[in-house]
Write an enzyme that holds these catalytic residues in place. Sequence first.
Site, short mmCIF file in Angstrom:
data_model
loop_
_atom_site.label_atom_id
_atom_site.label_comp_id
_atom_site.label_asym_id
_atom_site.label_seq_id
_atom_site.Cartn_x
_atom_site.Cartn_y
_atom_site.Cartn_z
N TYR A 56 3.69 -14.67 -0.23
CA TYR A 56 2.58 -14.55 -1.18
C TYR A 56 2.13 -15.91 -1.69
O TYR A 56 2.94 -16.83 -1.77
CB TYR A 56 3.00 -13.70 -2.38
CG TYR A 56 3.18 -12.24 -2.11
CD1 TYR A 56 2.77 -11.65 -0.91
CD2 TYR A 56 3.79 -11.41 -3.05
CE1 TYR A 56 2.97 -10.30 -0.68
CE2 TYR A 56 3.98 -10.06 -2.82
CZ TYR A 56 3.58 -9.51 -1.63
OH TYR A 56 3.77 -8.17 -1.40
N SER A 239 0.61 -0.22 -3.87
CA SER A 239 -0.78 0.17 -3.61
C SER A 239 -1.15 1.50 -4.27
O SER A 239 -1.78 2.36 -3.65
CB SER A 239 -1.04 0.24 -2.10
OG SER A 239 -2.42 0.17 -1.81
N LEU A 241 -3.40 2.19 -6.29
CA LEU A 241 -4.85 2.35 -6.42
C LEU A 241 -5.55 2.23 -5.07
O LEU A 241 -6.78 2.13 -5.03
CB LEU A 241 -5.41 1.30 -7.39
CG LEU A 241 -4.91 1.41 -8.84
CD1 LEU A 241 -5.46 0.27 -9.68
CD2 LEU A 241 -5.28 2.75 -9.44
N GLY A 244 -7.61 -0.70 -4.85
CA GLY A 244 -8.71 -0.66 -5.80
C GLY A 244 -9.72 0.44 -5.56
O GLY A 244 -10.59 0.68 -6.41
N LEU A 246 -9.37 3.64 -5.64
CA LEU A 246 -9.23 4.73 -6.60
C LEU A 246 -9.65 4.35 -8.01
O LEU A 246 -9.69 5.20 -8.90
CB LEU A 246 -7.79 5.25 -6.59
CG LEU A 246 -7.39 5.97 -5.29
CD1 LEU A 246 -5.89 6.21 -5.24
CD2 LEU A 246 -8.15 7.29 -5.14
N GLY A 248 -12.63 3.27 -8.44
CA GLY A 248 -14.05 3.61 -8.39
C GLY A 248 -14.98 2.42 -8.28
O GLY A 248 -16.19 2.59 -8.10
N LYS A 249 -14.43 1.20 -8.34
CA LYS A 249 -15.31 0.03 -8.41
C LYS A 249 -16.13 -0.20 -7.14
O LYS A 249 -17.22 -0.77 -7.20
CB LYS A 249 -14.51 -1.22 -8.75
CG LYS A 249 -13.43 -1.62 -7.75
CD LYS A 249 -12.62 -2.78 -8.30
CE LYS A 249 -11.44 -3.14 -7.41
NZ LYS A 249 -10.60 -4.19 -8.02
#
Length: 359
Positions: A56, A239, A241, A244, A246, A248-249
Amino acid sequence: MAFVVPLCNLAPDLTVSTLCLGTMTFGEQNTLAESFQILDKAFNSGINFFDSAEMYPVPQRAETHGRSEEYFGRWFRERKVPRDSVVLATKVSGPSGQMSWIRNGPESLDAQNITEAIDNSLLRVKTDYIDLYQIHWPDRYVPMFGETDYDPLRNYASISFEEQLDALERAIDAGKIRYIGLSNETPYGIMKFQQVAKSRAGNLQIVSVQNAYNLLCRDFDLAMAECCHNERISLLAYSPLAMGILSGKYFAEDGGPSDARLNLFKGRYREGESRYNLSNSNALYAAKSYLEIADRYGIHPVSLAIAFVMRHPVVASVVFGATKVWQLEEVLDACKVNLTPEIITEINKVHARFPSPCP
């Protein structure tokens, strides 16, 4: 009374918050100062569990390799956070061939590579020990990151489970790591590691596996859940979301914020894009359906998605990422959400129609 994130016993003397802050944006999407702000907010909100990896931040580059671990180490030293008040999890990279700056690829997960990776992580964090050390992905061939079919023709000679556990056991004996975890594993891998661990004279044990689990990816429930439940191995669900989706963005008219990961790194993040791709109509319709459920019950979609993962009986902690301090609030609110039987029934109806569209 101040809000407190619930705790969970990952091992007899290893208590972790049920929310775990992932640090893979630190050093790429987040500067050092921004990383400190996010870490401050998380820690002050009751999160004591932090996850990193030697590769990372992502997308991985030679220039940024190891920064996430370095930033975390600088944070707890400069903030004078007692080492025993935080739980650090990090990972050794498996064979890749794409990251030549990490031990030539890395070429394999043999004992030498594992030992070198542990020592380098300790140096970057500047700590004496790592609480949970995880194999980031298997040394052997397995379908991963959106692949679903096992192809025997792609199998290759790999490092034995015995050699990998030998190296990890020596690191435990030397006081460099406390516990062992796996990541991106399969039922076969879980059971083989357990078989070898149980054959040892000592008390060697696998305490966790870090695999993807979210409303769009529930493959863990097919066979992994049974293995983990019976072997007393906790799931660290990453993970939650779905990168991301989920939240909604990405459904905004403009396609979402320009600095959102799937927009910012479009075409540069194969591992994520191959799994979470909204050109997949089932994923698209399923995600929209879950967003509608959240709206119908007055729950923020982030809180709904996180709360769903937290309620799983095998999940010890939900590994999430945040690039903004305000995003942490949405995640923390999940601890206050009560998913009623009615809500779960609606979620499962969507799942029955679109089962795990992002495996």
